[in-house]
Design a protein around this motif. Sequence first.
Motif, short mmCIF file in Angstrom:
data_model
loop_
_atom_site.label_atom_id
_atom_site.label_comp_id
_atom_site.label_asym_id
_atom_site.label_seq_id
_atom_site.Cartn_x
_atom_site.Cartn_y
_atom_site.Cartn_z
N PRO C 482 0.81 -1.23 0.00
CA PRO C 482 0.00 0.00 0.00
C PRO C 482 0.84 1.27 0.00
O PRO C 482 0.35 2.33 -0.38
CB PRO C 482 -0.80 -0.11 1.32
CG PRO C 482 -0.78 -1.56 1.66
CD PRO C 482 0.54 -2.08 1.15
N LEU C 483 2.09 1.15 0.41
CA LEU C 483 2.91 2.35 0.55
C LEU C 483 3.17 3.03 -0.78
O LEU C 483 3.48 4.22 -0.82
CB LEU C 483 4.24 1.99 1.22
CG LEU C 483 4.14 1.29 2.57
CD1 LEU C 483 5.52 0.94 3.10
CD2 LEU C 483 3.39 2.16 3.58
N GLU C 484 3.08 2.28 -1.85
CA GLU C 484 3.37 2.84 -3.18
C GLU C 484 2.10 2.94 -4.03
O GLU C 484 2.18 3.25 -5.22
CB GLU C 484 4.41 1.95 -3.89
CG GLU C 484 5.70 1.73 -3.12
CD GLU C 484 6.50 3.01 -2.92
OE1 GLU C 484 6.49 3.87 -3.82
OE2 GLU C 484 7.13 3.15 -1.83
N PRO C 486 -1.28 4.85 -4.74
CA PRO C 486 -2.03 6.08 -4.41
C PRO C 486 -3.44 5.81 -3.89
O PRO C 486 -3.97 6.61 -3.13
CB PRO C 486 -2.07 6.83 -5.74
CG PRO C 486 -0.95 6.28 -6.55
CD PRO C 486 -0.76 4.86 -6.10
N ARG C 488 -4.24 3.51 -1.91
CA ARG C 488 -4.22 2.90 -0.59
C ARG C 488 -3.31 3.63 0.39
O ARG C 488 -3.47 3.50 1.60
CB ARG C 488 -3.78 1.43 -0.69
CG ARG C 488 -4.85 0.55 -1.35
CD ARG C 488 -4.58 -0.91 -1.06
NE ARG C 488 -3.46 -1.42 -1.84
CZ ARG C 488 -2.80 -2.54 -1.57
NH1 ARG C 488 -3.13 -3.27 -0.51
NH2 ARG C 488 -1.81 -2.94 -2.35
N TRP C 489 -2.30 4.34 -0.11
CA TRP C 489 -1.43 4.97 0.89
C TRP C 489 -2.23 5.97 1.71
O TRP C 489 -3.26 6.47 1.26
CB TRP C 489 -0.19 5.58 0.24
CG TRP C 489 -0.37 6.83 -0.57
CD1 TRP C 489 -1.12 7.93 -0.29
CD2 TRP C 489 0.27 7.12 -1.83
NE1 TRP C 489 -0.99 8.88 -1.27
CE2 TRP C 489 -0.15 8.42 -2.22
CE3 TRP C 489 1.19 6.43 -2.63
CZ2 TRP C 489 0.30 9.02 -3.41
CZ3 TRP C 489 1.63 7.03 -3.80
CH2 TRP C 489 1.19 8.31 -4.18
N ALA C 490 -1.78 6.22 2.91
CA ALA C 490 -2.50 7.12 3.80
C ALA C 490 -1.48 7.77 4.72
O ALA C 490 -1.04 7.18 5.69
CB ALA C 490 -3.55 6.37 4.61
N MET C 491 -1.10 8.98 4.38
CA MET C 491 -0.12 9.69 5.18
C MET C 491 -0.76 10.41 6.36
O MET C 491 -0.05 10.98 7.18
CB MET C 491 0.66 10.69 4.33
CG MET C 491 1.68 10.04 3.39
SD MET C 491 0.91 9.10 2.06
CE MET C 491 2.20 9.10 0.83
N ALA C 495 -6.91 10.68 5.53
CA ALA C 495 -6.78 10.00 4.24
C ALA C 495 -7.13 8.53 4.40
O ALA C 495 -7.82 7.93 3.56
CB ALA C 495 -5.36 10.17 3.70
N HIS C 496 -6.67 7.94 5.50
CA HIS C 496 -6.97 6.53 5.76
C HIS C 496 -8.48 6.32 5.87
O HIS C 496 -9.03 5.37 5.28
CB HIS C 496 -6.26 6.10 7.05
CG HIS C 496 -6.69 4.77 7.57
ND1 HIS C 496 -6.39 3.59 6.93
CD2 HIS C 496 -7.40 4.43 8.67
CE1 HIS C 496 -6.90 2.57 7.62
NE2 HIS C 496 -7.51 3.06 8.67
N LYS C 499 -10.12 6.48 2.48
CA LYS C 499 -9.81 5.39 1.54
C LYS C 499 -10.38 4.06 1.98
O LYS C 499 -10.68 3.19 1.17
CB LYS C 499 -8.30 5.29 1.33
CG LYS C 499 -7.77 6.48 0.54
CD LYS C 499 -6.29 6.45 0.33
CE LYS C 499 -5.86 7.74 -0.39
NZ LYS C 499 -4.42 7.80 -0.64
#
Lengths: 469, 469, 503, 503
Positions: C482-484, C486, C488-491, C495-496, C499
Amino acid sequence: MRNQPHPFMANTVSAIQQEMLDAIGAKTIAELFEQIPADHRTQAPLDLPPALASEPALRRHLIDTLSQNRHCESDLSFLGGGCWRHHVPAVCDEIVRRSEFLTSVWGTPSSDQGRYQAWFEFCSQLGELVDCDLVGLPVYTWGCAAGHALRMASRLNGRRTVLVPEAIDPERLLVIRNYCEPPEMAQHLSIVPMRFDPATGRIDLADAAAKISSDTAAVYIEMPNYLGIIEEDAQRLAELAHAAGAEMIVGVDPISLGVLAPPPSYGADIVVGTTQPLGVHMFGGGGLGGFIATRDEERYAREYPTLLVSLTGTSRPGEIGFGLSLAEQSSYGSRENGKDWTGNSVYLWAIANAVYLSLMGPQGFDDVGRLITAQAHYAAQRLASLPGVTVPLSGSFFKEFVVDFSKTGRSVASINHALRERGIFGGHDLSADLPALGQSALYCVTELHERRDIDRLIDTLSEILNHDH
Amino acid sequence: MRNQPHPFMANTVSAIQQEMLDAIGAKTIAELFEQIPADHRTQAPLDLPPALASEPALRRHLIDTLSQNRHCESDLSFLGGGCWRHHVPAVCDEIVRRSEFLTSVWGTPSSDQGRYQAWFEFCSQLGELVDCDLVGLPVYTWGCAAGHALRMASRLNGRRTVLVPEAIDPERLLVIRNYCEPPEMAQHLSIVPMRFDPATGRIDLADAAAKISSDTAAVYIEMPNYLGIIEEDAQRLAELAHAAGAEMIVGVDPISLGVLAPPPSYGADIVVGTTQPLGVHMFGGGGLGGFIATRDEERYAREYPTLLVSLTGTSRPGEIGFGLSLAEQSSYGSRENGKDWTGNSVYLWAIANAVYLSLMGPQGFDDVGRLITAQAHYAAQRLASLPGVTVPLSGSFFKEFVVDFSKTGRSVASINHALRERGIFGGHDLSADLPALGQSALYCVTELHERRDIDRLIDTLSEILNHDH
Amino acid sequence: WDEPIVMEMSREGRRGVVFPDIDAVVTGLVGDPQRLIPASMRRSTRPALPAMSEPDVLRHYLHLSQQTLGMMGISLFGTCTMKYNARLNEAIAARDEVAELHPRQHPETLQGTLQIIHALDLALRELSGMDRFVFQAAGGADAAYTHACITRAYHAVRGELETRDEIITTIQSHPCNPATAATAGFKVITLALEENGYPSVEALKSVVSERTAALMVNNPDDMGIYNPHIKEWVRIVHEAGGLCFYDHANFNGVMSRIRARELGFDACMFMLHKTFGGPKGGGGPAVGAYGCSAALAPYLPGPLVVKRDGAYQLEPGADGSIGRVREFFGNVQTVIKAYAWVRAMGAQGIAAAADLSVLANNYMTQELTKIRGVTCSHPHIGAWRMEMTRFSLETLEKDTGVTVFDVQNRMVDFGVDAFWLAHEPWIVPQPFTPEAGEMWSKEDIDTWIAVLAQICHEAYTTPEIVRTAPHNHPAGRIDGAPLEDPSRWAMTWRAHVKKRAPA
Amino acid sequence: WDEPIVMEMSREGRRGVVFPDIDAVVTGLVGDPQRLIPASMRRSTRPALPAMSEPDVLRHYLHLSQQTLGMMGISLFGTCTMKYNARLNEAIAARDEVAELHPRQHPETLQGTLQIIHALDLALRELSGMDRFVFQAAGGADAAYTHACITRAYHAVRGELETRDEIITTIQSHPCNPATAATAGFKVITLALEENGYPSVEALKSVVSERTAALMVNNPDDMGIYNPHIKEWVRIVHEAGGLCFYDHANFNGVMSRIRARELGFDACMFMLHKTFGGPKGGGGPAVGAYGCSAALAPYLPGPLVVKRDGAYQLEPGADGSIGRVREFFGNVQTVIKAYAWVRAMGAQGIAAAADLSVLANNYMTQELTKIRGVTCSHPHIGAWRMEMTRFSLETLEKDTGVTVFDVQNRMVDFGVDAFWLAHEPWIVPQPFTPEAGEMWSKEDIDTWIAVLAQICHEAYTTPEIVRTAPHNHPAGRIDGAPLEDPSRWAMTWRAHVKKRAPA
């Protein structure tokens, strides 16, 4: 109004309180206090200073208030006498301020294994320093430790007279007096002073010898004594005490034990003393702590009023654990039938002490002892060189010494006032408590003094004494 | 001599070194340096001040030296302009001083899960405050954040002109200038100032509108601006920027965001600013930190120079973990082909910020914003009531404001000197940097000032201004 | 602790800190503060920050601290020169005299701090031979950037900046050197290593030209290899008109033995938060102390501390100054800690630290290479290494499929901080880079070696336990996908929440 | 961490702290310091303390701190009034103005501290109705001891001490009351509880006599039961010539609602390290604030703080003073923390704390008694309890064999601090006593209840897991046998080494 959300109280929110009230079926919080009869309830609402629930406001108030203090970091202090400014390693502060230690209450030996181990390490290391196999968790202060030790001795041999130095800190003697109970009480311990020799500052051996008898429960001496003097006749006193069937109790300043012999080596049966010099700030006296140590013999062990931590095994093979020994004999275990009493003491400082002892190691005590000795003697010699100023006691001393200003024609009070105006806290004024010493003060020099500090004292005193008065 | 045991080095013991030498089959340590050619070796031994390996000696030296400082706890300060004295809750200090956070280096997401989570919570909470879904780990300072943001904008739209307020902190502008590169460089960004209106203190909208064009990479404004003024035309500026295809960048003081609208609400695409007011002491400027935040769109995400922490899952079902996102685009991943660069930044302060944001909650920002606003206006009005003293800018302000002393006939320097003698640090002297404002100073009033502090300033200034000069 | 995210711990109405009410006299004069904010600029919806009590916030972050290994275990994190962060320095930095300073205070009121800045400047001059140091750069990379900026200024004054647009570095130099050079606008030329572990003089000569603005290089490198031709390199670059910058990240092993200026360098950088005992804090605040020759001093960023008439004063940068790389003086508290470290160590202590770190590294190197699966980079180089050695688990990975990442995750199970691998790009496959430094006891180093031996043994005997590590940590191995992505990532938490909503 | 004992971590020659060399001028004047110590009194063999480096000492004790649960989890430790120890107060107490004070400083130089001592005295007077407070007692038990000493002095002045040698207490009063009374030389009479949960007025009357020196009692007790006849008790004891001491350990639930003096008590005690927000530190430093009526004030221990002519001064105790129960002022830093707590809370906050702690306890009581195996003490008493309730696991133990000790050891597996059982002697079998207080959130209380429910469920379904707990802690359950065996106990490492030697 009571529902003003307060940062310290998570449930100062009306909705939460209502949930809880609903859950228990009560209408108001007030009704929960039904047990308190109406005529017990106060009619006068609390009248306290306004709340400072705001942390910045409270912080400012506290700092503004405390800034009125002067202290031994900003001023140059030569005060001692039961509380001393020694070096507190930064690591000691770091450890005792850890939330885990700061806020711990009790826990179990498993959940709080780390704290139990730190306590065990306090006892173990202090045991090395004082050369004793049995050390209890700390008591409030040196005076309290001495009081308990005298009572232990009396319980051990059933006698009711204790010998105590005449030249003892009045603060400490007042504490001991309470432990010895007034004459009206059935268990009263009679305190007999051992005269001090005004030439040497030591206990007058002849006087002490004459007073030691088959009634003597214990002989209590201090090393160094209140006036900083090393009691060179300690071994002889111990022999006399033992010959009379008494316990020998020695109160010791542990920071001296890198250079001074440990008390058991000259006959001490029970060693007591202070823990404050071992990594605890003075806190205006709030840094004090006391300890009791003995040989690991059951007769002593069974008289400790303190909690005792012992190493043991656990349910996991080979693993080390720690638990309370002989808890039954404490006041928690036996109420009025326990050995004196115990309770909250200074267990957090025991952890500071443990850290300090680990940092110091054997060489640290050697070094600090020599440094203090040299600097204290330097200060004494320089002081004695001032006109009218003498260091009257001939006995060897450690860290503290008596300075006599009588021949200057000035009182200690006036000299200390003048010093204070110049940023120096002079030695503790002995003139009221020990009038035999004239206008004398007890000066304390530690490893934290540098030569320039002592020279500054000398220069300042010179200037003060040269003034008209 | 090199084997003098040192407290910081466990192996400064000859026997240990010999064991290691024996193990590797070397005779001396010196021979291990064989790689260094003889002519590279220095001939002059190190000449450094004497070692203070003794902690008490070093402590004394440091405290003696630093005691020469005056500071904003002992003196009353009205300094601001990029570094501010705000309340630092004790819990913030407690957490950032924890050894685990203080000494951590990197670890793995599993071993340092707590630190990763704290970072994520920093980003998450700051995101709420600035109303952005994507927040990077912090950069050095606000100025650095602004510099990076301008470069991000230029990379996004390929343009090379950026609009920046004329009335910007010179400290920050000098930082931004470096990020924009000199004209000789191929990637140079041309900085065009937006004139400030000396009546309101705001950006001159007409001037800005005339300068925004299809060459404009970004319009950068600050909220409040350097002079404390709220840029009321922000939304109009953003519309103009967007219409021209430019990015709107807003630099913000986050402590204002309880009362001021979050930048995206008036059109900001990239939000930058400082983190220092959020629970970090000033440390003479060592408390600064900066942040970059945007919408969670891939085009922005792929231009961040900072490290990015994302929530993710772990090998254990249902468990939350944290990892680095888009690490490949950082300078660690791509060296000169990365997005600008990153490295050690102010990640410890990010944890202080996270703690601060949790303590404050929504109500805390509301309250502190209102308190600052009220007190700053009180101070401004009281100052403006002094003869010859004016608060010249008509724009609404937050926390800071310009005070013009021109009509008193005194320079800010001389007034500040007089204030300093009376224990007050007057406002920052603007006369050199913004001569158009005459003898003006930037005064800062925060939640830590109490009314009596402001009144004291007024009284003291009255007295100073009444003196002959 | 199974610690929730702070955003989930909120309960409306709770307060963690409150502020005093506005004084009635203030309100009397200014009225409602909301009205002092223009209506269009007022916040309309509150930020969705957690509402929590003070003790609950404290406990939450205490729990997170306990889930951070930090230097609680044994951390031989290569390239970071793990050393003792004296707690005395932390206590000093917490005092008002340090924490409560404003950078715009009049210099009269900053004499203590300025004295220390000046004294550390003098000490670093002595250690490096340079003529002046500044501490504004907020990290090692920022110091490299400072050099890139000064390089621009230097050549601009000479009218050569438009043509001198190349900076040369080596593949073993820290990524911050090429990255900051590029950010400053330069083209980057990176020299590859040759047989001896460093690029040859010939390779350097082949890229040096009238376009050469500067050389930015470290030495020894992260493999513990010292480039013996570095003086020759400096001469070559100087002859072409370029500047030479010594990234002294790896200063620990050569302290007291070499001086950057004596080797000819124009400038160098020390990391006060590493080599000079400052704490790392998980990544700053930090200081990259930047020192240079008298010739470059006019380009230094201001403000500069000078001693004049017995007092310390501040001067703005010279006319040619690059201005600022960061606002104000830099991370002053770290400067004080570094000064304290220099004083605590003294000249002999600093020399001893270099000795011990090189001794310990060579001891480790010998012991580690005895472990099955571990090899040393450039094994043909027979010489003793400097303070670090680069190793490889290529053999282990080929034999067992266990990677350096697996080993990292397993190490932490033993309370040993994961080792550093290597900066990109990897020169050797499956690299790892421990650095023993001078602080760690031989016992700790032996433990570290034993842990690695145990893990390699496990890799050959029970590889699953390594591949599924960590086992004793608050969280399992993270899911990297998920880190890469868009979608799924959640900074951020918000955002989390957005998503995951559809799921 | 599998942390060794510090005594095993030594390596000769290492140093954790060093001191400056003796100044040459000093040596020149005084010579070798060893010679300044009489030969017979010099230490001949060094203490076998560990020789360690500074960072290694730090790490060792950091590890031990991490192995201490403390208040990191949820601790509802009954009788100890767990509350928030504000970190502001810790920061204040660490400042020189507090830490670097000598108790013998001239009062002129202690005005800030004396002002706070005086202000807290006034606040406690307001809370209790007493006429004067002192803070010398270094814990609650020491305050009880203070009262026993004052009781002696009071009766001695009246010539009655030899005949008044009995102190009356109740079985539910804290052990420190009978223990300190006995240490002070009194005979102790302990009243048993009756049907209503407290001793009857008749029982009291039957023991009161001309031998009665004092009554020492707490109220409410640790079961949350308030003795409604306490005013009558006081009257009875007073009529017999005895003094009445209110052990206010359980003040938290009645703060703002009752005042000890208004109930007739002559003296009372507050625990500043519990009720007033001071930290416990695992068992002190602590303060038992002792307050008394004007009639008893002449017996108070000195020094006393008085305000005169706008300045704070110190007076020795009055002529009848008991002298000292401890040297100097007491634990001044805790006094400052308690003062800060009073100011942070204010009158309304203190009232709210009482409200919340009683509300939370009754909430807990209701939820806990729903759990199978848990009963409430004196279940026939229908009234709401005060801030604590005593429970029993007698049913659980009978049904499953699982004891309160087993449950304690299992609780810590959930990060919840073990509950307090009860002071000796147990009035109810298998007792436990949680105290919710005002700090803990409802969520925390719910978690605590859920943990207990889970453990009781385990006891009925998988008792082995409870009996063999703890499972998640640094050490297993300890072996109790050696603790009482003189041949095996070891209160120091050296004793351990000697005793294990033969094995």
